[in-house]
Design a protein around this motif. Structure first.
Motif, PDB file in Angstrom:
ATOM      1  N   ARG A 261       0.717   2.303 -10.706  1.00 42.33           N
ATOM      2  CA  ARG A 261      -0.165   2.098  -9.552  1.00 42.33           C
ATOM      3  C   ARG A 261      -1.274   1.098  -9.896  1.00 42.33           C
ATOM      4  O   ARG A 261      -1.604   0.221  -9.095  1.00 42.33           O
ATOM      5  N   GLN A 262      -1.859   1.229 -11.097  1.00 47.74           N
ATOM      6  CA  GLN A 262      -2.924   0.299 -11.497  1.00 47.74           C
ATOM      7  C   GLN A 262      -2.388  -1.122 -11.629  1.00 47.74           C
ATOM      8  O   GLN A 262      -3.075  -2.093 -11.279  1.00 47.74           O
TER       9      GLN A 262
ATOM     10  N   ILE B 121       2.176   1.844  -3.492  1.00 47.80           N
ATOM     11  CA  ILE B 121       1.186   2.460  -4.375  1.00 47.80           C
ATOM     12  C   ILE B 121       1.121   3.968  -4.129  1.00 47.80           C
ATOM     13  O   ILE B 121       1.030   4.762  -5.071  1.00 47.80           O
TER      14      ILE B 121
ATOM     15  N   GLN C 150      -2.274  -7.048  -6.555  1.00 47.92           N
ATOM     16  CA  GLN C 150      -2.870  -7.310  -5.249  1.00 47.92           C
ATOM     17  C   GLN C 150      -4.190  -8.063  -5.375  1.00 47.92           C
ATOM     18  O   GLN C 150      -4.486  -8.948  -4.561  1.00 47.92           O
ATOM     19  N   ARG C 151      -4.969  -7.712  -6.403  1.00 44.27           N
ATOM     20  CA  ARG C 151      -6.225  -8.448  -6.615  1.00 44.27           C
ATOM     21  C   ARG C 151      -5.945  -9.900  -6.975  1.00 44.27           C
ATOM     22  O   ARG C 151      -6.671 -10.810  -6.554  1.00 44.27           O
TER      23      ARG C 151
ATOM     24  N   VAL D  73       0.121  -2.477  -9.944  1.00 43.39           N
ATOM     25  CA  VAL D  73       0.330  -3.033  -8.609  1.00 43.39           C
ATOM     26  C   VAL D  73      -1.007  -3.390  -7.963  1.00 43.39           C
ATOM     27  O   VAL D  73      -1.130  -4.413  -7.269  1.00 43.39           O
ATOM     28  N   GLU D  74      -2.032  -2.571  -8.179  1.00 45.14           N
ATOM     29  CA  GLU D  74      -3.361  -2.909  -7.658  1.00 45.14           C
ATOM     30  C   GLU D  74      -3.883  -4.201  -8.296  1.00 45.14           C
ATOM     31  O   GLU D  74      -4.515  -5.023  -7.619  1.00 45.14           O
ATOM     32  N   ALA D  75      -3.649  -4.374  -9.600  1.00 45.97           N
ATOM     33  CA  ALA D  75      -4.055  -5.626 -10.255  1.00 45.97           C
ATOM     34  C   ALA D  75      -3.307  -6.815  -9.661  1.00 45.97           C
ATOM     35  O   ALA D  75      -3.876  -7.906  -9.490  1.00 45.97           O
TER      36      ALA D  75
ATOM     37  N   ASP E 123       0.831  -1.211   0.000  1.00 45.66           N
ATOM     38  CA  ASP E 123       0.000   0.000   0.000  1.00 45.66           C
ATOM     39  C   ASP E 123       0.861   1.253   0.000  1.00 45.66           C
ATOM     40  O   ASP E 123       0.554   2.242  -0.677  1.00 45.66           O
TER      41      ASP E 123
END
Length: 560
Positions: free
Chosen positions: A509-510, A500, A516-517, A512-514, A497
């Motif tokens: 950032r997107q 990000i 994490q999902r 890294v979020e993908a 987090d």
């Protein structure tokens, strides 16, 4: 309007000769083999068996095994410098699924072939009894928009043809193309024996409503008769024939039809190859086959696998086999996928599904494959790495000495030589084990490398080399990628987090979020990895860190 036309040479002699020449040129690189010009005929028709060989020039096929199930006629041959091509017309003696046996040519043999013979077709055909007539029509009279419709034109000739032209006018509002080569066979109708040239087309309507297809036409001349030779007229009789026009009622795409729109007569899916197990970091092959009745390869959607958590999927180029059966196109698509697991444990493929529209029943259907599951074995390198003790490289190695009470004195004996022998063997085994351990540690995933490079020197944090992140993206797990990013931040951060928040590029950032999902919410693992590789191809872009302004007062405790 453009037309599909062909000038026909002397029939059947020259036509067969030219056909043999074309086949000889097209298959010059093949070994001894046999094939049929059709694999499905009606009782009373003939099929041509072709045999190509590179056997000695004096060798000829032994047709004796064929005489049990077939009547033979029309033997032809063409011998070249290196290869020879033979052809013979086969007339089945019964219906059913017949086997064309292996044929010996010199010291070689062909492979057996399968032929489907349907019961005799006794339906009346318009024009039967004439010297020349044409039969044509679609395989479906009420097709849908963008449905592949097989269109067949058959020219029947009861007299030898010297020359001629067969035309099929192309209607407006359709895609119309010729499919494959002409098939030649014989058929008896009304007590007369006809030589037949069968030509196949594929018609794809582009608009709904009535579609009128003009009939095919033929103009030519027959061979000169005895009286023509006597009176000097060698041109023969003029021959003409025309097929009736057909009207098709094209239906629009139903509102509840699945997308992509795939109108078919049938669709089947099956696994051709399924790996029994998977191993971390090693590729295994999964192969899927799709059989579609009523479509070409260009109309078929791609064969794809759904995401498999913990497994990278690499698709190969599909193999395509298109045929024309029962007056309409059929296609077989075969595609292989390389599965590369990036972690040990249980993984599952949820299955493959392809929706299509049944043109005969007028409803949606689905072709599905069952789900698959595998147990991924851990890589040997990772297993050895887990066995290795974890120590702090910066801490001094403690020296442990046994207490006096722990010392054991062993008196010398006559077996001292054997003891030394076993001690040497144990030492050798220990050295081999240590070498294996070092090899395993060298092959560990980039996580250990990232940790080592994110160490401190004289108490100052050292940013890892960018190659650590590239290595984690190519070979490591998402945990390795997360640790590399945390260590590369300046100053380093403890959580993803925080990474990000520190990243300056929205695409990074997107990505890294993908990731994490995919790690925690069942997201698309392979897709997230591709997104990470694209976003971090030039390394991470961090937000600028505002350093605190230097105080104008001298430090309370000066540095030594």
């Amino acid at each position: 309007m453009s037309q599909s036309s062909t000038h026909l040479p002397s029939f059947p002699g020259r036509f067969v000769l030219f056909l043999l020449l074309g086949l000889l040129a097209g298959h010059a690189g093949a070994a001894t083999r046999a094939w049929l010009d059709r694999d499905r005929i009606a009782l009373g028709e003939t099929v041509t068996l072709n045999i190509e060989t590179d056997a000695t020039a004096s060798a000829s096929p032994d047709y004796a095994p064929l005489e049990t199930e077939f009547g033979l006629s029309g033997h032809t041959s063409r011998r070249g410098n290196r290869r020879s091509l033979f052809a013979v017309a086969l007339k089945p003696r019964r219906d059913g699924v017949l086997t064309v046996p292996a044929i010996r040519v010199g010291n070689e043999r062909t492979s057996p072939l399968s032929l489907v013979v349907t019961p005799a077709d006794d339906r009346p055909v318009a024009g039967a009894g004439e010297d020349v007539f044409i039969e044509s029509g679609p395989d479906h009279s009420r097709p849908y928009v963008q449905q592949s419709v097989g269109w067949v034109v058959r020219l029947y000739a009861a007299v030898p043809i010297v020359t001629g032209t067969l035309d099929q006018p192309i209607p407006d509002g359709v895609a119309f193309q010729r499919v494959g080569n002409d098939a030649q066979y014989s058929r008896t109708m009304g007590g007369r024996r006809y030589q037949v040239i069968e030509r196949r087309y594929m018609l794809i309507p582009e608009h709904s409503g009535e579609l009128r297809v003009p009939g095919a036409t033929f103009e030519g001349r027959s061979a000169a008769s005895f009286f023509d030779d006597m009176f000097g007229g060698r041109r023969g009789n003029r021959l003409q024939a025309q097929a009736p026009a057909h009207a098709l009622q094209v239906q629009s795409i139903p509102a509840d039809a699945p997308q992509p729109w795939l109108p078919l007569h049938d669709l089947q899916l099956r696994y051709r190859a399924n790996p029994s197990g998977l191993r971390q970091g090693h590729a295994a092959t999964l192969t899927i086959e799709a059989l579609a009745d009523g479509a070409t390869a260009t109309q078929m959607p791609e064969l794809e696998l759904p995401p498999i958590d913990g497994v990278q999927v690499f698709a190969e180029r599909p193999q395509i086999d298109e045929t024309f059966v029962d007056g309409r196109p059929r296609v077989k698509l075969t595609r292989s996928f390389s599965l590369v697991p990036d972690r040990a444990g249980e993984v599952q493929l949820s299955g493959v599904r392809m929706d299509w529209w049944d043109v005969a029943a007028g409803q949606t259907r689905s072709a599905t494959l069952p789900a698959l599951s595998w147990t991924v074995r851990a890589d040997a390198g990772d297993a050895l790495a887990k066995m290795a003790p974890t120590t702090d490289a910066s801490a001094p190695t403690p020296v442990v000495s046994p207490r006096p009470s722990d010392r054991i004195e062993v008196p010398a004996s006559a077996d001292d030589g054997n003891a030394r022998y076993w001690a040497a063997a144990a030492a050798l085994f220990a050295m081999l084990w240590l070498a294996t351990l070092l090899w395993g540690l060298h092959r560990r995933q980039p996580m250990a490398t990232a940790k080592a490079r994110a160490a401190t020197v004289d108490g100052v944090a050292v940013r890892p080399d960018p190659s650590v992140l590239r290595q984690a993206l190519d070979m490591g797990s998402f945990e390795d990628v997360a640790e590399a990013l945390c260590a590369m931040a300046q100053p380093p951060v403890a959580t993803v987090d925080a990474v990000i928040v520190r990243l300056d590029d929205p695409a990074q950032r997107q990505a890294v979020e993908a990731m994490q999902r995919a790690r925690w919410a069942g997201g698309d693992g392979p897709g997230a990895r591709d997104q990470l590789r694209t976003a971090f191809v030039h390394g991470p872009r961090w937000k600028a860190v505002v350093e605190p302004e230097a105080s104008p007062l001298p430090p309370l405790y000066p540095r030594e």
